[in-house]
Scaffold this active site. Structure first.
Site, mmCIF file in Angstrom:
data_model
loop_
_atom_site.group_PDB
_atom_site.id
_atom_site.type_symbol
_atom_site.label_atom_id
_atom_site.label_comp_id
_atom_site.label_asym_id
_atom_site.label_seq_id
_atom_site.Cartn_x
_atom_site.Cartn_y
_atom_site.Cartn_z
ATOM 1 C CD GLU A 1 -2.988 -1.110 0.440
ATOM 2 O OE1 GLU A 1 -3.372 0.005 0.055
ATOM 3 O OE2 GLU A 1 -3.503 -2.170 0.057
ATOM 4 C CB CYS B 1 -2.044 6.916 1.628
ATOM 5 S SG CYS B 1 -3.495 6.112 2.301
HETATM 6 P P1 NAD Z 1 8.570 4.824 4.508
HETATM 7 O O1 NAD Z 1 8.498 3.961 3.307
HETATM 8 O O2 NAD Z 1 9.715 5.728 4.658
HETATM 9 O O3 NAD Z 1 8.561 3.915 5.826
HETATM 10 C C1 NAD Z 1 7.503 3.007 6.102
HETATM 11 C C2 NAD Z 1 8.022 1.859 6.953
HETATM 12 O O4 NAD Z 1 8.922 1.066 6.185
HETATM 13 C C3 NAD Z 1 8.808 2.289 8.200
HETATM 14 O O5 NAD Z 1 8.472 1.383 9.238
HETATM 15 C C4 NAD Z 1 10.243 2.109 7.751
HETATM 16 O O6 NAD Z 1 11.130 1.899 8.842
HETATM 17 C C5 NAD Z 1 10.148 0.876 6.870
HETATM 18 N N1 NAD Z 1 11.156 0.733 5.818
HETATM 19 C C6 NAD Z 1 11.758 1.715 5.090
HETATM 20 N N2 NAD Z 1 12.571 1.160 4.158
HETATM 21 C C7 NAD Z 1 12.461 -0.188 4.281
HETATM 22 C C8 NAD Z 1 13.045 -1.307 3.591
HETATM 23 N N3 NAD Z 1 13.909 -1.123 2.586
HETATM 24 N N4 NAD Z 1 12.701 -2.556 3.979
HETATM 25 C C9 NAD Z 1 11.814 -2.739 4.973
HETATM 26 N N5 NAD Z 1 11.250 -1.735 5.683
HETATM 27 C C10 NAD Z 1 11.558 -0.468 5.335
HETATM 28 O O7 NAD Z 1 7.169 5.615 4.556
HETATM 29 P P2 NAD Z 1 6.686 6.717 5.604
HETATM 30 O O8 NAD Z 1 7.417 7.998 5.335
HETATM 31 O O9 NAD Z 1 6.690 6.131 6.984
HETATM 32 O O10 NAD Z 1 5.147 6.865 5.181
HETATM 33 C C11 NAD Z 1 4.676 7.805 4.262
HETATM 34 C C12 NAD Z 1 4.336 7.130 2.954
HETATM 35 O O11 NAD Z 1 3.420 6.075 3.165
HETATM 36 C C13 NAD Z 1 3.647 8.060 1.979
HETATM 37 O O12 NAD Z 1 4.174 7.860 0.689
HETATM 38 C C14 NAD Z 1 2.195 7.605 2.017
HETATM 39 O O13 NAD Z 1 1.444 7.907 0.862
HETATM 40 C C15 NAD Z 1 2.358 6.149 2.221
HETATM 41 N N6 NAD Z 1 1.132 5.578 2.763
HETATM 42 C C16 NAD Z 1 0.367 4.783 1.952
HETATM 43 C C17 NAD Z 1 -0.831 4.259 2.438
HETATM 44 C C18 NAD Z 1 -1.707 3.388 1.571
HETATM 45 O O14 NAD Z 1 -2.607 2.759 2.104
HETATM 46 N N7 NAD Z 1 -1.495 3.320 0.266
HETATM 47 C C19 NAD Z 1 -1.246 4.545 3.739
HETATM 48 C C20 NAD Z 1 -0.444 5.352 4.529
HETATM 49 C C21 NAD Z 1 0.758 5.857 4.036
#
Ligand code: NAD
Length: 481
Positions: A247, A281
């Site tokens: 997502e 999101c």
């Molecule tokens: P992010 O991708 O930076 O981090 C999300 C999570 O992933 C954190 O727990 C982080 O530690 C972990 N992570 C980062 N890199 C990783 C890797 N290589 N392997 C495994 N884990 C890893 O995102 P964020 O800044 O926390 O969230 C914001 C983003 O999330 C925005 O782009 C938003 O649109 C998206 N989002 C999407 C939805 C949806 O349902 N489509 C919902 C909420 C947020």
């Protein structure tokens, strides 16, 4: 565990295989309203991750006991509801969400848990006649690695836990290091509700997430977060051909048709774009308005934006809080500054508040086109570009001219026309005269780079299951073979 002050919290523990456990290390968590340190959150080690996965593998009886799983989900839902204000306070404190919106997120989290406690398990009977019975049954995948972003940690975590448990999976969850506190508190709250090993909540950074994805005993990764991390996770999951639910980010367009009633749509468009300071999101991130009503709608939106109250999330008069972390504040400020450098006109806002914390004024920008970074990128914050169009075909083409495909909406006085235009938008969800409504029984997810698979409803259930076809020849046919 936490109140509304900036008193620093130490000694927090996390749920590992049924026990509240100390971390190997800590990470500082800031109050986004003051930039003061509020907690040193524990970080799990790789050895603790291995222990959690081993315990999740051994949680015997869970997969086969649907009654136990439904009862656990119901109890979790009740406990989340009963502790709503405590959880909401922690959530407001760590991500700067106005307290009322935080209460709403906790209530919605309880509702998602309850939905799966009660929902019927999907079963497809494809043939059932004198010759044969052919059905498709759902089997658990095993250990689900759930990785959570910072923007709506409770809701996203509860949706993943609820669906994984409903199918019979166990969960090893990793919150974001930017917002781990509410989920640590959830772990404390429910440590006795689920059998040991069925759920571990291990705080840590991207490195711990990478190890979780790569672990050979994890069968599925359910990830919500950025496109960049989603792509890394997909690559990392490829050798094990792991099941994936991704997502990811969005850049939702809202198209306002010329017949829309300006006074009634303006406040709803504002909410669609600025709820939770735009850190949603599926928020409206690009607004396409027919040229005939662009001036009055921009003016109406300016009035709504200027009536919004930006400030301390615990002040009941406040409707918008700060950006949830400094990193996101810098992204939003950078995109607004770049938009202005490229010729954008600021209708209102455009700058931070002159006080500590990550406060950025609700911002409307006109005179931008598709090449502007504020239009091309996901701002994930309180800044909305307003773009005029002349024909519906042009608006649809511009809305679809993106690598994102999470949500979109159409605003009109004629819902039939609205529904027809909505179907032309290339996104996983489209709404007419609303934006961003997500319900536990309604599929939600992204086309294009916005994701893979769908959460919620029966489709969401199937994302967490292996489908098994059971094809039985009945005796009469067996004899004739
Ligand atoms: P992010 O991708 O930076 O981090 C999300 C999570 O992933 C954190 O727990 C982080 O530690 C972990 N992570 C980062 N890199 C990783 C890797 N290589 N392997 C495994 N884990 C890893 O995102 P964020 O800044 O926390 O969230 C914001 C983003 O999330 C925005 O782009 C938003 O649109 C998206 N989002 C999407 C939805 C949806 O349902 N489509 C919902 C909420 C947020």
């Amino acid at each position: 565990m936490m109140n509304a002050s900036d008193k620093q919290i130490d000694g927090l523990r996390f749920l590992l295989a049924g026990k509240l456990t100390e971390g190997a290390d800590t990470v500082d968590v800031e109050n986004p309203s003051t930039n003061a340190l509020i907690a040193r959150a524990p970080q799990a080690s790789h050895a603790q991750l291995d222990n959690a996965i081993a315990a999740a593998m051994q949680a015997s009886g869970w997969a086969a006991d649907e009654v136990l799983r439904r009862a656990a989900l119901r109890t979790m839902s009740e406990m989340v509801n009963a502790n709503r204000d405590t959880l909401a306070r922690t959530l407001s404190l760590e991500i700067g969400l106005p307290f009322k919106a935080a209460q709403d997120e906790i209530s919605a989290s309880a509702a998602f848990l309850l939905y799966r406690a009660d929902a019927e398990t999907p079963l497809d009977v494809l043939h059932d006649d004198a010759r044969q019975r052919v059905e498709v049954v759902r089997k658990p995948i095993g250990v689900v690695g759930a990785i959570i972003p910072w923007n709506a940690p409770m809701l996203i975590a509860c949706e993943k836990i609820a669906t994984a448990f409903a199918v019979g999976n166990t969960v090893v969850m990793k919150p974001s290091p930017l917002a781990p506190l509410t989920l640590l508190q959830l772990g404390e709250l429910i440590s006795d509700v689920v059998p040991p090993g069925v759920l571990s909540i291990l705080p840590g950074g991207a490195e711990l997430g990478t190890a979780l994805v790569a672990h050979p005993q994890v069968g599925m990764i359910s990830f919500t977060g950025s496109i960049r991390a989603g792509q890394a996770i997909m690559a990392n999951a490829a050798p094990g051909l792991k099941r994936l639910s991704l997502e990811l980010g969005g850049n939702d367009a809202a198209i306002v048709l010329p017949d829309a009633d300006v006074a009634s749509v303006a406040p709803r468009l504002f909410t669609g774009a600025f709820y939770r300071s735009g850190q949603v999101c599926a928020a409206i991130k690009r607004l396409y308005v027919h040229r005939d009503i662009a001036a009055p709608l921009t003016e109406a939106l300016r009035n709504v934006a200027e009536a919004a109250v930006l400030g301390d999330p615990f002040d009941p008069a406040v409707t918008l809080g700060p950006l949830s972390n400094r990193q996101q504040f810098e992204i939003v400020k950078g995109l607004v500054d770049a938009a202005v450098r490229q010729g954008g006109s600021v209708v209102t806002g455009g700058s931070p508040l002159n006080r500590p914390g990550n406060f950025f004024r609700p911002t409307l920008i006109t005179d931008v086109d598709e090449t502007n970074p504020l239009v091309q990128e996901e701002q994930f914050g309180p800044a909305l570009p307003i773009i005029s169009y002349d024909s519906v075909d042009e608006a649809v083409a511009r809305a679809n001219d993106t690598r994102f495909g999470l949500g979109g909406s159409v605003w009109t006085s004629d819902v039939d026309t609205g529904s027809a235009v909505a179907r032309r938008i290339q996104s996983g969800s489209v709404w007419v005269n609303r934006h961003g409504l997500v319900l536990p029984d309604v599929p939600f997810g992204g086309m294009k780079l916005s994701g893979l698979g769908r959460a919620n409803g029966n489709v969401g259930f199937d994302s967490y299951a292996e489908l098994q076809t059971v094809s039985v020849a009945k005796p009469r046919e067996a004899k004739s073979r």
